[in-house]
Design a protein around this motif. Structure first.
Motif, PDB file in Angstrom:
ATOM      1  N   LYS A  60       0.820  -1.211   0.000  1.00 15.89           N
ATOM      2  CA  LYS A  60       0.000   0.000   0.000  1.00 15.89           C
ATOM      3  C   LYS A  60       0.857   1.265   0.000  1.00 15.89           C
ATOM      4  CE  LYS A  60      -0.676   0.312   5.032  1.00 15.89           C
ATOM      5  NZ  LYS A  60      -1.672   0.285   6.110  1.00 15.89           N
ATOM      6  N   THR A  61       2.159   1.105   0.214  1.00 14.43           N
ATOM      7  CA  THR A  61       3.057   2.258   0.139  1.00 14.43           C
ATOM      8  C   THR A  61       2.965   2.938  -1.222  1.00 14.43           C
ATOM      9  OG1 THR A  61       4.583   1.195   1.688  1.00 14.43           O
ATOM     10  CG2 THR A  61       5.454   3.025   0.394  1.00 14.43           C
ATOM     11  N   PHE A  62       2.708   2.155  -2.273  1.00 20.07           N
ATOM     12  CA  PHE A  62       2.555   2.725  -3.608  1.00 20.07           C
ATOM     13  C   PHE A  62       1.401   3.727  -3.656  1.00 20.07           C
ATOM     14  CE2 PHE A  62       4.438  -1.521  -4.974  1.00 20.07           C
ATOM     15  CZ  PHE A  62       5.690  -0.987  -5.271  1.00 20.07           C
ATOM     16  N   ALA A  63       0.402   3.533  -2.791  1.00 18.74           N
ATOM     17  CA  ALA A  63      -0.722   4.473  -2.733  1.00 18.74           C
ATOM     18  C   ALA A  63      -0.496   5.555  -1.683  1.00 18.74           C
ATOM     19  CB  ALA A  63      -2.023   3.719  -2.434  1.00 18.74           C
ATOM     20  N   LEU A  64       0.082   5.187  -0.544  1.00 21.80           N
ATOM     21  CA  LEU A  64       0.302   6.152   0.523  1.00 21.80           C
ATOM     22  C   LEU A  64       1.148   7.332   0.060  1.00 21.80           C
ATOM     23  CD1 LEU A  64       0.905   3.765   3.545  1.00 21.80           C
ATOM     24  CD2 LEU A  64      -0.760   5.621   3.497  1.00 21.80           C
ATOM     25  N   MET A  65       2.147   7.070  -0.767  1.00 21.07           N
ATOM     26  CA  MET A  65       3.034   8.139  -1.197  1.00 21.07           C
ATOM     27  C   MET A  65       2.335   9.173  -2.073  1.00 21.07           C
ATOM     28  SD  MET A  65       5.311   6.407  -4.219  1.00 21.07           S
ATOM     29  CE  MET A  65       5.933   8.001  -4.734  1.00 21.07           C
ATOM     30  N   LEU A  66       1.132   8.841  -2.555  1.00 25.80           N
ATOM     31  CA  LEU A  66       0.392   9.768  -3.405  1.00 25.80           C
ATOM     32  C   LEU A  66      -0.494  10.713  -2.607  1.00 25.80           C
ATOM     33  CD1 LEU A  66      -0.723   7.155  -6.106  1.00 25.80           C
ATOM     34  CD2 LEU A  66       1.282   8.652  -6.171  1.00 25.80           C
ATOM     35  N   LYS A  67      -0.687  10.442  -1.325  1.00 29.93           N
ATOM     36  CA  LYS A  67      -1.656  11.196  -0.541  1.00 29.93           C
ATOM     37  C   LYS A  67      -1.355  12.690  -0.536  1.00 29.93           C
ATOM     38  CE  LYS A  67      -3.792  11.593   4.022  1.00 29.93           C
ATOM     39  NZ  LYS A  67      -3.793  11.176   5.440  1.00 29.93           N
ATOM     40  N   SER A  68      -0.103  13.071  -0.289  1.00 29.49           N
ATOM     41  CA  SER A  68       0.232  14.491  -0.194  1.00 29.49           C
ATOM     42  C   SER A  68       0.055  15.215  -1.518  1.00 29.49           C
ATOM     43  CB  SER A  68       1.675  14.654   0.290  1.00 29.49           C
ATOM     44  OG  SER A  68       2.586  14.106  -0.656  1.00 29.49           O
ATOM     45  N   ARG A  69       0.015  14.472  -2.603  1.00 25.52           N
ATOM     46  CA  ARG A  69      -0.153  15.063  -3.928  1.00 25.52           C
ATOM     47  C   ARG A  69      -1.627  15.200  -4.324  1.00 25.52           C
ATOM     48  NH1 ARG A  69       4.373  12.050  -3.234  1.00 25.52           N
ATOM     49  NH2 ARG A  69       6.301  12.814  -4.203  1.00 25.52           N
ATOM     50  N   LEU A  70      -2.527  14.728  -3.429  1.00 25.68           N
ATOM     51  CA  LEU A  70      -3.961  14.724  -3.736  1.00 25.68           C
ATOM     52  C   LEU A  70      -4.807  15.524  -2.754  1.00 25.68           C
ATOM     53  CD1 LEU A  70      -4.213  10.927  -4.584  1.00 25.68           C
ATOM     54  CD2 LEU A  70      -4.368  12.799  -6.229  1.00 25.68           C
ATOM     55  N   LEU A  71      -4.341  15.712  -1.535  1.00 22.26           N
ATOM     56  CA  LEU A  71      -5.128  16.428  -0.528  1.00 22.26           C
ATOM     57  C   LEU A  71      -5.505  17.826  -1.029  1.00 22.26           C
ATOM     58  CD1 LEU A  71      -3.256  15.526   2.789  1.00 22.26           C
ATOM     59  CD2 LEU A  71      -5.473  14.653   2.011  1.00 22.26           C
ATOM     60  N   GLY A  72      -6.759  18.192  -0.829  1.00 16.60           N
ATOM     61  CA  GLY A  72      -7.251  19.494  -1.242  1.00 16.60           C
ATOM     62  C   GLY A  72      -7.739  19.568  -2.671  1.00 16.60           C
ATOM     63  N   GLU A  73      -7.536  18.503  -3.447  1.00 12.85           N
ATOM     64  CA  GLU A  73      -7.932  18.506  -4.854  1.00 12.85           C
ATOM     65  C   GLU A  73      -9.382  18.064  -5.023  1.00 12.85           C
ATOM     66  OE1 GLU A  73      -6.563  19.624  -7.426  1.00 12.85           O
ATOM     67  OE2 GLU A  73      -4.471  19.929  -6.872  1.00 12.85           O
ATOM     68  N   ASN A  74      -9.960  18.417  -6.159  1.00 15.55           N
ATOM     69  CA  ASN A  74     -11.310  17.979  -6.520  1.00 15.55           C
ATOM     70  C   ASN A  74     -11.213  16.610  -7.181  1.00 15.55           C
ATOM     71  OD1 ASN A  74     -13.849  17.511  -7.650  1.00 15.55           O
ATOM     72  ND2 ASN A  74     -14.196  19.677  -8.065  1.00 15.55           N
ATOM     73  N   PRO A  75     -11.762  15.570  -6.576  1.00 16.37           N
ATOM     74  CA  PRO A  75     -11.621  14.222  -7.139  1.00 16.37           C
ATOM     75  C   PRO A  75     -12.334  14.048  -8.477  1.00 16.37           C
ATOM     76  CG  PRO A  75     -13.199  14.214  -5.342  1.00 16.37           C
ATOM     77  CD  PRO A  75     -12.548  15.570  -5.326  1.00 16.37           C
ATOM     78  N   CYS A  76     -13.248  14.957  -8.800  1.00 18.95           N
ATOM     79  CA  CYS A  76     -13.947  14.846 -10.080  1.00 18.95           C
ATOM     80  C   CYS A  76     -13.038  15.157 -11.264  1.00 18.95           C
ATOM     81  CB  CYS A  76     -15.168  15.766 -10.105  1.00 18.95           C
ATOM     82  SG  CYS A  76     -16.404  15.345  -8.872  1.00 18.95           S
ATOM     83  N   ASP A  77     -11.896  15.789 -10.996  1.00 14.80           N
ATOM     84  CA  ASP A  77     -10.916  16.044 -12.062  1.00 14.80           C
ATOM     85  C   ASP A  77     -10.058  14.799 -12.247  1.00 14.80           C
ATOM     86  OD1 ASP A  77     -11.930  18.620 -12.171  1.00 14.80           O
ATOM     87  OD2 ASP A  77     -10.389  19.440 -10.839  1.00 14.80           O
ATOM     88  N   VAL A  78     -10.696  13.697 -12.613  1.00 19.73           N
ATOM     89  CA  VAL A  78     -10.031  12.390 -12.615  1.00 19.73           C
ATOM     90  C   VAL A  78      -8.814  12.379 -13.530  1.00 19.73           C
ATOM     91  CG1 VAL A  78     -10.314   9.927 -13.024  1.00 19.73           C
ATOM     92  CG2 VAL A  78     -12.223  11.251 -12.097  1.00 19.73           C
ATOM     93  N   ASP A  79      -8.969  12.818 -14.759  1.00 24.45           N
ATOM     94  CA  ASP A  79      -7.874  12.713 -15.719  1.00 24.45           C
ATOM     95  C   ASP A  79      -6.715  13.635 -15.342  1.00 24.45           C
ATOM     96  OD1 ASP A  79      -6.605  11.680 -17.936  1.00 24.45           O
ATOM     97  OD2 ASP A  79      -7.499  13.095 -19.343  1.00 24.45           O
ATOM     98  N   ARG A  80      -7.025  14.832 -14.873  1.00 25.75           N
ATOM     99  CA  ARG A  80      -5.961  15.757 -14.481  1.00 25.75           C
ATOM    100  C   ARG A  80      -5.130  15.180 -13.332  1.00 25.75           C
ATOM    101  NH1 ARG A  80      -5.356  19.682 -10.642  1.00 25.75           N
ATOM    102  NH2 ARG A  80      -7.539  19.568  -9.963  1.00 25.75           N
ATOM    103  N   LEU A  81      -5.804  14.621 -12.326  1.00 19.68           N
ATOM    104  CA  LEU A  81      -5.084  14.057 -11.188  1.00 19.68           C
ATOM    105  C   LEU A  81      -4.330  12.796 -11.581  1.00 19.68           C
ATOM    106  CD1 LEU A  81      -7.664  14.614  -8.310  1.00 19.68           C
ATOM    107  CD2 LEU A  81      -5.713  16.045  -8.975  1.00 19.68           C
ATOM    108  N   PHE A  82      -4.918  12.003 -12.477  1.00 18.19           N
ATOM    109  CA  PHE A  82      -4.217  10.812 -12.964  1.00 18.19           C
ATOM    110  C   PHE A  82      -2.917  11.201 -13.659  1.00 18.19           C
ATOM    111  CE2 PHE A  82      -3.477   7.881 -16.569  1.00 18.19           C
ATOM    112  CZ  PHE A  82      -3.134   6.753 -15.846  1.00 18.19           C
TER     113      PHE A  82
END
Length: 449
Positions: A60-82
Motif C-alpha cells: 500500500k506504500t505505492f498508494a500512501l506516497m500519493l496522498k500528499s499530492r492529492l489532498l485538497g484537490e477535486n476528485p472529479c478532475d479524474v484525468d488531471r489528477l491521474f
C-alpha cells in the motif's frame, strides 16, 4: 411558500461537485480475498467516500506516497489528477497505487454527479458481464480438476480457466530438463516464506526470490517428452469431464522457454483451448509473434502492463486476447482505452481480476462499456466471505455473470467493517487507521528541466 434555504435543504448533499475536495486517505489491509489486499477509502469535505483497491500482493506504500499530492484537490478532475500521479506507477504490482487512486476518483465522481461509472465511459454495450472461473489445478489427476471445474459450471460459470505447466509435473521424475538444483528452488515458493528475522535465513529467502525473478529465456527449464505427455493427458482428462463446448483457458505454464511453449501449444490444439496465457514475459514482443505464428491456440497476455503505451507493440504481434488488470494498468479509463486500442487491431479483451468486490465492480463497469470485452476473471469462488465484503451490492463470487447496477459510482454503498476486521493481515492492528504521517511527504517530482 418554500424559501431558498428550505429548497437547498432538500437537495442531494452531493450536488456541489465543483466544491468537492479530498480530505483524507485510509486503508484496510486484509488477507484471503483471495490474496493480500489493501482496500482504500478517499474521504471528502462533503461526506462522500470513494473506494479503491491496491492490487493483490502489492504494498500500500505505492498508494500512501500519493496522498500528499492529492489532498485538497477535486476528485472529479479524474484525468488531471491521474496525469499528475501516473509517473509514480509501474508495471506489475508497482501500478497498484496509482490504479487504486484512479478507481476511487471515479467512484467519487460518479457519486457526486449521481451516475454509474459505465455511463461516464460512454454507456452500455451489454447488460451483464460474463465471469470466468479461475481454478487452481492442485490435484494429482486431470479427472479431479475436471470435477472441480464441473462444479463451477453447475454454479453458472460458462467460461473456465485452469493451470497447466510445471506445477502439475515438476514433482515427477523425468518430466523437466533443468540445470542441477534449479528445479528445487522453483519448488520452494517465496510467497509463502514471509520475512525471516535471522540475516542468514533472509539471505536464503532472497536467493529463492531471485530465482523466481529470472525471465523465461534464461532459466534453463525445458519440458521433456514425458512431461509433455503428462500435461496433454491431464488436459484430456479435464475435457473428458467438462466436455468440449465450454471455453477453457490455460495459465501458469511456468518459466519455460519459447520453444517449450510452442511444443506444448501444438500438443493441446485439439482440446479447444480458449487461450494460452503468459507463456513469456510480455516484454518479448518478437517471441510472442513467433509463438502466435506457430500454433492455432489463441495467445493471451497483459496482466502486468502499466499504461496503454506498452500494449501497442503486443497488439501487432498476433496475440488473440489482451488481459489487463485494472489495478495495474492505471485504472478504469486507461483500461477502457486499452480495450478500444485492442479492438482496432482485431484483438479481444479479457480482464484479469484476483481481488475484492471493489476491483470486481471497477472491472465490470469497464467491461460493460467496452465493445470487444470477452470475460472477467473471478478467482475467489472458494472464498465464502468474499460476497460479504461489500454492502448494498448484489454480487457473488459464485455466479457466472455480474449485472452492473445503475447506482452512482461503483455501485457499492460501503464496506463491511466487521468482515474486514475478521481477516486482517498479520501484524495489522485495525482498519481505516490514520495516515497523517503521509500528509506532508514531499519531493520535487518534475522529471525534466
Amino acid at each position: 411558500m418554500t424559501t431558498h434555504e428550505q429548497a437547498l435543504d432538500r437537495v442531494n448533499t452531493h450536488s456541489r461537485p465543483s466544491d468537492l475536495r479530498i480530505t483524507d486517505i485510509r486503508f484496510a489491509d486484509i488477507v484471503g480475498a483471495p490474496f493480500t489486499s489493501s482496500l482504500m477509502k478517499i474521504y471528502t469535505n462533503q461526506g462522500i467516500v470513494g473506494l479503491g483497491e491496491v492490487r493483490d500482493g502489492a504494498s500500500k506504500t505505492f498508494a500512501l506516497m500519493l496522498k500528499s499530492r492529492l489532498l485538497g484537490e477535486n476528485p472529479c478532475d479524474v484525468d488531471r489528477l491521474f496525469r499528475r500521479i501516473k509517473q509514480f506507477g509501474g508495471h506489475g504490482r508497482q501500478g497498484g497505487g496509482v490504479s487504486a487512486v484512479e478507481i476511487a476518483l471515479w467512484d467519487l465522481a460518479g457519486k457526486a454527479y449521481g451516475v454509474p461509472i459505465y455511463q461516464m465511459l460512454g454507456g452500455r454495450f451489454r447488460d451483464t458481464v460474463r465471469m470466468y472461473s479461475d481454478t487452481d489445478a492442485q490435484f494429482p489427476s486431470g479427472t479431479e480438476t475436471g470435477q472441480r471445474l464441473k462444479r463451477r459450471m453447475d454454479m453458472g460459470f460458462t467460461f473456465l480457466k485452469m493451470d497447466l505447466g510445471l506445477g502439475q509435473i515438476m514433482h515427477e521424475k523425468g518430466t523437466v530438463n533443468a540445470p542441477s538444483g534449479v528445479l528445487d528452488l522453483y519448488r520452494d515458493n517465496p510467497h509463502h516464506r514471509g520475512h525471516p528475522k535471522a540475516l542468514d535465513e533472509r539471505r536464503k529467502a532472497n536467493a529463492i526470490y531471485d530465482v523466481h525473478n529470472v525471465m523465461h529465456p534464461f532459466t534453463g527449464l525445458h519440458f521433456t517428452e514425458k512431461g509433455l505427455d503428462m500435461m496433454e493427458q491431464y488436459l484430456a482428462e479435464v475435457r473428458a469431464v467438462i466436455g468440449d463446448e465450454v471455453p477453457l483457458a490455460i495459465d501458469h505454464l511456468g518459466h519455460i522457454a519459447l520453444s517449450d511453449g510452442i511444443r506444448l501449444a501444438q500438443r493441446i490444439e485439439k482440446y479447444n483451448v480458449a487461450w494460452l496465457e503468459d507463456v513469456l514475459p510480455w516484454q518479448y514482443t518478437d517471441q510472442y509473434a513467433q509463438l502466435a505464428r506457430s500454433t492455432a491456440v489463441p495467445i493471451c497476455t497483459g496482466e502486468d502492463i502499466y499504461l496503454k503505451e506498452d500494449f501497442g507493440p503486443l497488439l501487432k504481434s498476433g496475440i488473440a486476447v489482451i488481459h489487463p488488470d485494472l489495478l495495474t494498468t492505471g485504472g478504469i479509463l486507461e483500461t477502457k482505452k486499452i480495450g478500444d486500442l485492442a479492438q482496432e487491431h482485431g484483438v479481444a479483451m479479457a480482464i484479469h481480476m484476483a481481488e475484492s468486490p471493489i476491483a470486481a465492480m471497477a472491472a465490470a463497469h469497464v467491461a460493460t462499456a467496452t465493445e470487444n470485452f470477452l470475460a472477467l476473471e473471478q478467482h475467489a469462488v472458494d472464498v465464502d466471505w468474499w460476497d460479504d465484503i461489500a454492502v448494498g451490492l448484489p454480487i457473488s463470487s459464485r455466479q457466472g455473470f455480474i449485472h452492473v447496477p445503475d447506482k452512482p459510482g461503483l455501485g457499492i454503498d460501503d464496506l463491511n467493517d466487521e468482515v474486514l476486521r475478521a481477516h486482517l493481515q498479520p501484524g495489522v492492528k485495525d482498519i481505516w487507521e490514520p495516515t497523517d504521517s503521509w500528509d506532508d511527504e514531499y519531493s520535487w517530482d518534475r522529471t525534466w528541466s
